[in-house]
Write a protein that holds these residues in place. Structure first.
Motif, short mmCIF file in Angstrom:
data_model
loop_
_atom_site.label_atom_id
_atom_site.label_comp_id
_atom_site.label_asym_id
_atom_site.label_seq_id
_atom_site.Cartn_x
_atom_site.Cartn_y
_atom_site.Cartn_z
N ARG A 197 37.61 125.82 39.79
CA ARG A 197 36.63 124.88 39.24
C ARG A 197 37.33 123.64 38.66
N GLN A 198 38.38 123.93 37.87
CA GLN A 198 39.08 122.81 37.22
C GLN A 198 39.72 121.88 38.26
N LEU A 199 40.35 122.47 39.25
CA LEU A 199 41.01 121.65 40.28
C LEU A 199 39.99 120.79 41.03
N ARG A 205 36.52 113.80 39.69
CA ARG A 205 36.55 112.75 38.66
C ARG A 205 37.61 111.70 39.01
N GLY A 206 38.81 112.17 39.36
CA GLY A 206 39.91 111.24 39.66
C GLY A 206 39.60 110.38 40.88
N ALA A 207 39.04 111.00 41.91
CA ALA A 207 38.71 110.24 43.13
C ALA A 207 37.64 109.20 42.81
N ALA A 208 36.63 109.59 42.00
CA ALA A 208 35.56 108.64 41.64
C ALA A 208 36.14 107.48 40.84
N LEU A 209 37.04 107.78 39.91
CA LEU A 209 37.65 106.70 39.11
C LEU A 209 38.43 105.74 39.99
N ALA A 219 37.43 103.78 52.24
CA ALA A 219 38.17 103.95 53.50
C ALA A 219 39.66 103.63 53.29
N THR A 220 39.94 102.57 52.53
CA THR A 220 41.35 102.22 52.25
C THR A 220 42.02 103.32 51.44
N LEU A 221 41.31 103.80 50.41
CA LEU A 221 41.88 104.87 49.58
C LEU A 221 42.19 106.11 50.44
#
Ligand SMILES: NC(=O)c1ccc[n+]([C@@H]2O[C@H](COP(=O)([O-])OP(=O)(O)OC[C@H]3O[C@@H](n4cnc5c(N)ncnc54)[C@H](OP(=O)(O)O)[C@@H]3O)[C@@H](O)[C@H]2O)c1
Length: 270
Positions: A197-199, A205-209, A219-221
């Motif tokens: 769950r944590q991973l 969260r990190g990808a959204a930020l 697409a670039t990311l």
């Protein structure tokens, strides 16, 4: 400027907290709801509360309609005739401005909004549409109110709010489903439930930020983290082979079509 909330539930509470965080004074806000228990929660914010909708709207410059779709017609029809300069902001899902207008005096300025659930945490995104009676100043006021719980985009054609519903209104659930799926897969790969769950959640969260950073796009990311022959490419190849984009296309179209159907169920001509 006085803002009256009709319906003092979850969304009204979040919007009021957002307004206060952006500098509105408690004396500028009144909330109306037949449930005293709901009002008791909001009166802790220092705002005025009443069980009488008519009293709440009497002196208001802006009326935020935050009740359930099924009762919207009855609530509007039971109000005293509004003044032509009173802006109605509706966050009610699935009821268009034509139906709202049928229950209000002719030419009433109406802004219809489609917020989403993260607004409850101040991280929402709202689609906004203004009818022809809304002034530029009222557009700015509506935007300021909704931006208190996140950000907003305007659409010029009201039918586009059905697309907004399909993308951002229902959108949080799509990400939740993907998270559920990844958590199950993580456990299938041998990780325990808590670590899985944590991973997954922290990765989301990190990808959204990262995606929220200016001057970039998903697409670039994605390309930046996909080395040829690497682990990410191995996973993405499977998703592409299973035609993920086609599944997403069909899912969003189904949501948009459902939004169109619901509008006919709750509208004034239902
Ligand atoms: N929550 C979201 O994420 C979200 C997102 C997009 C759009 N919306 C829309 O926002 C609207 C409000 O949603 P919500 O989640 O805040 O719902 P909610 O928590 O149920 O709030 C609605 C409130 O209206 C009250 N109410 C009932 N009859 C009333 C009347 N005659 N006059 C005034 N108030 C009355 C309800 O009281 P009782 O509980 O006693 O009935 C309740 O407190 C809905 O139309 C929904 O479709 C919500």
């Amino acid at each position: 400027m006085t803002i009256a909330f009709i319906g003092a539930g979850n969304m009204a509470g979040s919007l009021i907290r957002g307004l206060q965080a952006s500098g509105y004074l408690p004396g500028e806000i009144v909330a109306a709801d037949p449930a005293q228990s709901q009002l008791d929660v909001l009166s802790t914010l220092g705002i005025a509360t009443t069980t009488d909708n008519a009293r709440a709207v009497a002196e208001a410059d802006i009326i935020v309609l935050a009740v359930k779709p099924q009762i919207t017609g009855d609530v509007l029809q039971s109000l005293p005739a509004l003044r032509a300069d009173q802006l109605v902001i509706s966050i009610v899902a699935g009821i268009d401005t034509r139906s709202l207008g049928d229950w209000l005096p002719d030419q009433q300025p109406i802004v219809r909004c489609m917020p989403n659930t993260p607004a409850l945490l101040g991280a929402g995104i709202t689609g906004l549409y203004a009818n022809a009676s809304v002034s530029d100043a009222q557009c700015a006021q509506a935007e300021a109110i909704l931006n208190g719980v996140g950000s907003s985009v305007w659409v010029s054609d009201e039918s586009q709010l059905d697309a907004v519903t399909a993308v951002s209104g229902s959108g949080p659930a799509y990400y939740f489903l993907l998270m559920e799926s990844m958590i199950e897969s993580a456990q299938a790969l041998g990780l325990d439930a808590q670590a899985s769950r944590q991973l997954v959640v922290e990765t989301a969260r990190g990808a959204a930020l990262m995606a929220c950073e200016p001057d970039t796009d998903p697409a670039t990311l994605r390309r930046n983290v996909t080395s040829p022959g690497g682990t990410t490419e191995a996973a993405l190849n499977v998703m592409q082979a299973e035609n993920l984009s086609h599944i997403v296309d069909r899912a969003l179209l189904a949501a948009k079509q459902r939004a169109e159907t619901l509008a006919t169920e709750f509208g004034s001509k239902a």
